[in-house]
Design a protein around this motif. Structure first.
Motif, PDB file in Angstrom:
ATOM      1  N   ASN A 118      18.291  -7.934   5.268  1.00  0.00           N
ATOM      2  CA  ASN A 118      19.620  -8.098   4.673  1.00  0.00           C
ATOM      3  C   ASN A 118      20.529  -6.915   4.989  1.00  0.00           C
ATOM      4  O   ASN A 118      21.731  -7.088   5.238  1.00  0.00           O
ATOM      5  CB  ASN A 118      19.500  -8.273   3.158  1.00  0.00           C
ATOM      6  N   HIS A 119      19.955  -5.727   4.982  1.00  0.00           N
ATOM      7  CA  HIS A 119      20.761  -4.545   5.295  1.00  0.00           C
ATOM      8  C   HIS A 119      21.231  -4.582   6.747  1.00  0.00           C
ATOM      9  O   HIS A 119      22.378  -4.218   7.052  1.00  0.00           O
ATOM     10  CB  HIS A 119      19.943  -3.281   5.039  1.00  0.00           C
ATOM     11  N   VAL A 120      20.372  -5.013   7.644  1.00  0.00           N
ATOM     12  CA  VAL A 120      20.749  -5.122   9.052  1.00  0.00           C
ATOM     13  C   VAL A 120      21.881  -6.133   9.225  1.00  0.00           C
ATOM     14  O   VAL A 120      22.850  -5.895   9.960  1.00  0.00           O
ATOM     15  CB  VAL A 120      19.531  -5.529   9.908  1.00  0.00           C
ATOM     16  N   ILE A 121      21.775  -7.260   8.538  1.00  0.00           N
ATOM     17  CA  ILE A 121      22.823  -8.286   8.632  1.00  0.00           C
ATOM     18  C   ILE A 121      24.149  -7.753   8.102  1.00  0.00           C
ATOM     19  O   ILE A 121      25.223  -8.003   8.676  1.00  0.00           O
ATOM     20  CB  ILE A 121      22.393  -9.547   7.862  1.00  0.00           C
ATOM     21  N   GLU A 122      24.105  -6.987   7.021  1.00  0.00           N
ATOM     22  CA  GLU A 122      25.334  -6.413   6.471  1.00  0.00           C
ATOM     23  C   GLU A 122      25.991  -5.461   7.466  1.00  0.00           C
ATOM     24  O   GLU A 122      27.219  -5.463   7.636  1.00  0.00           O
ATOM     25  CB  GLU A 122      25.019  -5.679   5.165  1.00  0.00           C
ATOM     26  N   VAL A 123      25.180  -4.636   8.119  1.00  0.00           N
ATOM     27  CA  VAL A 123      25.724  -3.699   9.109  1.00  0.00           C
ATOM     28  C   VAL A 123      26.349  -4.458  10.276  1.00  0.00           C
ATOM     29  O   VAL A 123      27.445  -4.123  10.751  1.00  0.00           O
ATOM     30  CB  VAL A 123      24.622  -2.746   9.603  1.00  0.00           C
ATOM     31  N   LEU A 124      25.670  -5.491  10.746  1.00  0.00           N
ATOM     32  CA  LEU A 124      26.199  -6.279  11.863  1.00  0.00           C
ATOM     33  C   LEU A 124      27.509  -6.968  11.488  1.00  0.00           C
ATOM     34  O   LEU A 124      28.438  -7.046  12.303  1.00  0.00           O
ATOM     35  CB  LEU A 124      25.161  -7.311  12.303  1.00  0.00           C
ATOM     36  N   GLU A 125      27.589  -7.472  10.276  1.00  0.00           N
ATOM     37  CA  GLU A 125      28.829  -8.115   9.834  1.00  0.00           C
ATOM     38  C   GLU A 125      29.965  -7.108   9.734  1.00  0.00           C
ATOM     39  O   GLU A 125      31.120  -7.419  10.054  1.00  0.00           O
ATOM     40  CB  GLU A 125      28.605  -8.800   8.479  1.00  0.00           C
ATOM     41  N   THR A 126      29.643  -5.891   9.300  1.00  0.00           N
ATOM     42  CA  THR A 126      30.668  -4.844   9.225  1.00  0.00           C
ATOM     43  C   THR A 126      31.188  -4.491  10.614  1.00  0.00           C
ATOM     44  O   THR A 126      32.397  -4.329  10.826  1.00  0.00           O
ATOM     45  CB  THR A 126      30.088  -3.588   8.546  1.00  0.00           C
ATOM     46  N   ILE A 127      30.271  -4.374  11.560  1.00  0.00           N
ATOM     47  CA  ILE A 127      30.674  -4.084  12.939  1.00  0.00           C
ATOM     48  C   ILE A 127      31.500  -5.236  13.504  1.00  0.00           C
ATOM     49  O   ILE A 127      32.485  -5.027  14.225  1.00  0.00           O
ATOM     50  CB  ILE A 127      29.432  -3.820  13.809  1.00  0.00           C
ATOM     51  N   LYS A 128      31.114  -6.455  13.164  1.00  0.00           N
ATOM     52  CA  LYS A 128      31.804  -7.629  13.694  1.00  0.00           C
ATOM     53  C   LYS A 128      33.269  -7.667  13.273  1.00  0.00           C
ATOM     54  O   LYS A 128      34.142  -8.054  14.061  1.00  0.00           O
ATOM     55  CB  LYS A 128      31.091  -8.896  13.220  1.00  0.00           C
TER      56      LYS A 128
END
Length: 281
Positions: free
Chosen positions: A148-158
């Motif tokens: 979940n933390h990885v997905i949050e980081v990727l969404e922030t970068i996106k």
């Protein structure tokens, strides 16, 4: 973990490693089987010399060919960035993205089933250790701490990167349309080429504006007093020196000293004491 469970676990690890090895092996075989020779000299002339050298079957005669494109880097990426022929770029790209796909089923090089086997073994390993999936098992041991933390980081970068990427693609599209009257929408096999060409144009434009064509302060300023007579004087001195070296007589030495004293300053500072008490005796 009991002895039996431990045995099953290591058995799954072994099978996963086998499937992973088979996957990589099939990819390598497919890439080795691919052959595409560039016969159009116009394409070769627009490629960097270093790339032509790598593509040549005989590097010692790389300028004569034949030239083969490979799916391995750096040849693949460099060729896609510099090849001016769109059809050729599409052919190379299509071969790259279909490595070990269903098109290679007849050669037993299709990786579809292998991928399913790898995923199944990974899920089995994660499930055996109490994880919901393989990604959760891997992330649990990293700084990320969880999927979940990885997905949050990727969404922030996106949120930042995606609009910038769209703007860059729009810029490339405009550049292609204006540069070569390109019709239609740029595709994946076009991006690297037009990005490289645009960067070349930008760098060239900046260089033309900032780098002077001639130096304002020449390193060796001209000598207004230097004329044909100076050239003749230097030539006489050199001839007298050669003649003396071939025929070392007192008269020839005197002639050489004379020309050196009278014309030596044209090539360097003359020796004021060269002719004093100088003899062959």
């Amino acid at each position: 973990m009991s002895t039996n469970d431990r045995r099953k676990y290591y058995d799954k690890v072994g099978r996963r490693n086998t499937h992973t090895h088979n996957f990589a092996k099939k990819v390598r075989i497919c890439m080795d089987l691919f052959e595409h020779y560039v016969e159009d000299v116009n394409i070769i002339e627009q490629l960097p010399q270093s790339l032509v050298y790598m593509m040549a079957d005989y590097p010692e005669h790389y300028e004569k060919g034949p030239w083969q494109v490979e799916l391995y880097d750096p040849i693949y990426s460099h060729f896609m960035s510099h090849c001016p022929c769109r059809i050729t770029r599409w052919n190379i790209w299509y071969a790259k993205v279909n490595v070990s796909s269903q098109y290679h089923s007849e050669q037993f090089l299709n990786n579809n089933e292998t991928i399913s086997d790898v995923r199944a073994q990974r899920w089995g390993l994660a499930n055996k250790l109490g994880y919901a999936n393989f990604a959760e098992m891997v992330q649990h041991r990293t700084m990320a701490g969880g999927v979940n933390h990885v997905i949050e980081v990727l969404e922030t970068i996106k949120t930042v990167a995606y609009p910038s990427a769209q703007q860059e693609l729009a810029t490339l599209q405009d550049y292609a349309n204006n540069r070569e009257f390109f019709q239609g929408e740029l595709k994946v096999w076009d991006y690297a080429y037009y990005k490289t060409q645009r960067e070349k144009d930008i760098v060239g434009s900046i260089a033309d504006r900032t780098i002077p064509k001639t130096s304002a302060n020449p390193k060796h300023p001209g000598k207004p007093w230097y004329d044909d007579a100076c050239d003749q004087a230097i030539d006489d001195r050199k001839k007298s020196e050669r003649w003396f070296n071939q025929h070392p007589t007192q008269d020839n030495l005197n002639i050489f000293v004379f020309f050196t004293l009278t014309h030596g300053g044209l090539a360097g500072k003359p020796n004021e004491h060269l002719g004093k008490n100088l003899s062959l005796g």
